[in-house]
Structures are given as C-alpha cells and as structure tokens.
Design a protein around this motif. Structure first.
Motif, PDB file in Angstrom:
ATOM      1  N   UNK A  73       0.857  -1.199   0.000  1.00 48.24           N
ATOM      2  CA  UNK A  73       0.000   0.000   0.000  1.00 48.24           C
ATOM      3  C   UNK A  73       0.887   1.241   0.000  1.00 48.24           C
ATOM      4  N   UNK A  74       0.440   2.334  -0.631  1.00 47.77           N
ATOM      5  CA  UNK A  74       1.245   3.560  -0.576  1.00 47.77           C
ATOM      6  C   UNK A  74       1.322   4.082   0.853  1.00 47.77           C
ATOM      7  N   UNK A  75       2.425   4.760   1.182  1.00 50.15           N
ATOM      8  CA  UNK A  75       2.479   5.463   2.465  1.00 50.15           C
ATOM      9  C   UNK A  75       1.414   6.556   2.423  1.00 50.15           C
ATOM     10  N   UNK A  76       0.725   6.735   3.535  1.00 50.26           N
ATOM     11  CA  UNK A  76      -0.395   7.680   3.543  1.00 50.26           C
ATOM     12  C   UNK A  76       0.112   9.126   3.609  1.00 50.26           C
ATOM     13  N   UNK A  77      -0.319   9.922   2.658  1.00 54.26           N
ATOM     14  CA  UNK A  77      -0.017  11.358   2.661  1.00 54.26           C
ATOM     15  C   UNK A  77      -1.288  12.077   3.109  1.00 54.26           C
ATOM     16  N   UNK A  78      -1.139  12.978   4.045  1.00 57.78           N
ATOM     17  CA  UNK A  78      -2.317  13.650   4.586  1.00 57.78           C
ATOM     18  C   UNK A  78      -3.062  14.422   3.503  1.00 57.78           C
ATOM     19  N   UNK A  79      -4.398  14.249   3.490  1.00 60.14           N
ATOM     20  CA  UNK A  79      -5.283  14.993   2.577  1.00 60.14           C
ATOM     21  C   UNK A  79      -4.873  14.864   1.114  1.00 60.14           C
ATOM     22  N   UNK A  80      -4.577  13.633   0.706  1.00 52.12           N
ATOM     23  CA  UNK A  80      -4.171  13.415  -0.682  1.00 52.12           C
ATOM     24  C   UNK A  80      -4.916  12.196  -1.225  1.00 52.12           C
ATOM     25  N   UNK A  81      -5.481  12.331  -2.421  1.00 50.45           N
ATOM     26  CA  UNK A  81      -6.164  11.203  -3.040  1.00 50.45           C
ATOM     27  C   UNK A  81      -5.123  10.243  -3.615  1.00 50.45           C
ATOM     28  N   UNK A  82      -4.994   9.083  -2.975  1.00 53.99           N
ATOM     29  CA  UNK A  82      -3.995   8.084  -3.397  1.00 53.99           C
ATOM     30  C   UNK A  82      -4.653   6.764  -3.804  1.00 53.99           C
ATOM     31  N   UNK A  83      -5.862   6.871  -4.282  1.00 56.52           N
ATOM     32  CA  UNK A  83      -6.612   5.659  -4.618  1.00 56.52           C
ATOM     33  C   UNK A  83      -6.079   5.014  -5.895  1.00 56.52           C
ATOM     34  N   UNK A  84      -5.762   5.841  -6.885  1.00 54.45           N
ATOM     35  CA  UNK A  84      -5.532   5.305  -8.231  1.00 54.45           C
ATOM     36  C   UNK A  84      -4.054   5.038  -8.511  1.00 54.45           C
ATOM     37  N   UNK A  85      -3.562   3.936  -7.940  1.00 57.85           N
ATOM     38  CA  UNK A  85      -2.140   3.620  -8.065  1.00 57.85           C
ATOM     39  C   UNK A  85      -1.746   3.283  -9.504  1.00 57.85           C
ATOM     40  N   UNK A  86      -2.698   2.886 -10.319  1.00 59.62           N
ATOM     41  CA  UNK A  86      -2.382   2.547 -11.716  1.00 59.62           C
ATOM     42  C   UNK A  86      -1.872   3.780 -12.475  1.00 59.62           C
TER      43      UNK A  86
END
Length: 304
Positions: A73-86
């Motif tokens: 899983x990506x490291x979580x960045x605050x207030x950032x949309x990280x859903x679309x890893x593709x």
C-alpha cells in the motif's frame, strides 16, 4: 529485491500495489478536478466519503488475501487522493515505468518509493519529460502492448488526455520485440458519458482470449473493429454507454479464471459466470464516482 514480471493482464497475480483511501482529504474544488465525473458528483453533493471508500478498498484487499496475493500500500499522505495507483506507474515484463502524470500528483509517486527502491535500478524507467503516459492507458497483452492515446492538436486542452504519441513511441523503443498498438480515445472535459479517460475505461482483455469493449470510447471505428476481430466477435462483451459511465470495463483479473468486479454490474457479472469465470464481487460504486474503478486502483508487479 522485487523481481517484476508482467506479460499480460490476466496471468495469476502474485504481487500488487493497491491504492489507499486513508486521509483522502476534503471534497475537492471543481477547478482542482481531473475528470468530468468527479465534477458532476461535487455539483450534485454526492461526492464519495472517505470512510465509504476505505470500506470498499478493504473489500478488495480481503479478496487479495483470500488468493494469497502480496499487497503493498502507498504510504499515507495527509489529505491526498492516493486511490488510483495505476496512474503513477506501470509494469511491462521486468521493467517498472514511472508515469509522467499531472504535475500536482508528483507526491503520489513518493508514497511508493519504498517499493520502487526494491527494484533493480536498471529496471526502473523514467520516460523523457515530453512523454505523457498513465498506466490506465497501457495494457501488456503477450506479444502486444495496447496503448490508449489522443493525438489531436487540441491535446493540451484536455485534462482528460493523459497519454500522448511521444509516449507510444518511447514504449515501442523500450520493447522493440513487442507490437505496440495505439488506439485514439474519445475525450471530453465536460461530459463523462462521452469521455474515455483511459483505455481501460472502454476496453479490457480477460481470460485468455476474451474482452470487454465499448465502441463509442474509440474515436476511429476501424481501431475498435481491429480489437473485435483480434478477439473474435463471440468473445467480446459489448458494454453500453451507461455501463461504460459506470466503469464496467474496469474490472481486475487475479488470474485467467478469477475476476474482481463491482457487485452492481449485473449484466456483466452474469455473462462472466456464463463464460466460466469465478467473479469476486465487491462494493466499489463510491470510488467509481471519480471515474476510476478496480483496474485503476491496482498496480500489478508480479504475475506468473
């Protein structure tokens, strides 16, 4: 070290990066959106809530666990949309190619650096700056690489045009032994029903010889027809404009027999089962509101 291996879209999955909906941030401003569908939901007050999207993504993680797939899983960045890893990178054979994505999404790449650094340096590819490519437009299919593109002179006017001809040429140079076949996609900044954001929004190969297709996603009819002929008419499931809008082609294959699909895709899921596929149904309708679904939120690293 991670030994990458991706030859196609459907061989047995062993390792994948799955995006995250944690700390997704507030509802974006309309001017900050990348696609017409998100704008539509912001205006309607139906933009997805973070807690609902987290539940949906965990359902996918659970399916991966069931099939013994290694999940990063990506490291979580605050207030950032990280859903679309593709969108941020894609793998072909043993190479990971970093996408040149919209500049304000750079930090999403940083969040998977810990994976990137486990790959041999000679297999990490960064395309020249003029090459725009996103993983949703790139599909390795054995001897072929299918690439969605838009080559109109008005390319810069479309925030929905994500992969250009420079990238198509660069991919061909990286993989000279493959046939790179590009497809012109229909683009709209304003009407989500007339917009194929990526190739996987209107086409996806499944199993060993079948495909999901939406004719209107393609600008040039003969390119669409080439795919129908390539897979054979009887092997193609043609989706409607409404089904494309709901992202029916954006399912995700765990193997040639097993497909993760959205639970509301009744017509598609019925057909898949009739064809002998095992369909793992998950709720993903909230995430779909951002014009992305299961393939968009996964970045396969290793398939058998």
């Amino acid at each position: 070290m991670i030994q990458l291996n991706i030859q196609n879209e459907t061989s047995r999955l062993r390792s994948v990066i799955l995006g995250t909906a944690q700390s997704n941030g507030p509802v974006p401003k309309i001017e900050d959106c990348y696609d017409p569908k998100s704008i539509e939901h912001i205006k309607a007050g139906t933009y997805p809530k973070e807690e609902d999207m987290i539940i949906e993504m965990e359902a996918v993680a659970a399916v991966f666990k069931k099939y013994d797939v290694t999940v990063y899983r990506p490291e979580v960045i605050k207030d950032c949309n990280q859903i679309f890893s593709r969108d941020i990178a894609f793998v072909i054979e043993d190479k990971i190619i970093r996408a040149n994505i919209l500049p304000n999404r750079e930090k999403e790449i940083e969040a998977i650096r810990y994976v990137w650094e486990q790959i041999a340096p000679e297999n990490r590819i960064i395309l020249p700056e003029e090459c725009h490519a996103e993983g949703g437009d790139v599909m390795p299919w054995n001897d072929y690489i299918f690439v969605g593109t838009y080559s109109g002179d008005d390319y810069p006017d479309y925030i929905t045009a994500r992969t250009n001809m420079d990238a198509v040429i660069a991919i061909q140079e990286l993989f000279p032994h493959k046939t790179v076949k590009s497809f012109e996609l229909r683009k709209s900044n304003t009407d989500p029903k007339e917009n194929a954001l990526h190739l996987d929004c209107c086409f996806q190969p499944i199993g060993t010889n079948k495909a999901i297709l939406h004719k209107n996603g393609f600008l040039i009819e003969r390119e669409y027809q080439w795919l129908v002929d390539f897979f054979g008419k009887d092997n193609v499931f043609e989706i409607t404009k409404e089904e494309m809008y709901n992202m029916n082609s954006n399912v995700f294959s765990i193997s040639e027999e097993v497909i993760i699909s959205e639970k509301n895709f009744t017509r598609l899921n019925t057909w898949l089962r009739e064809q002998g596929f095992t369909v793992e149904e998950v709720p993903y309708a909230e995430i779909a509101k951002q014009e992305g679904l299961l393939r968009c939120s996964t970045l396969p690293l290793i398939r058998d």
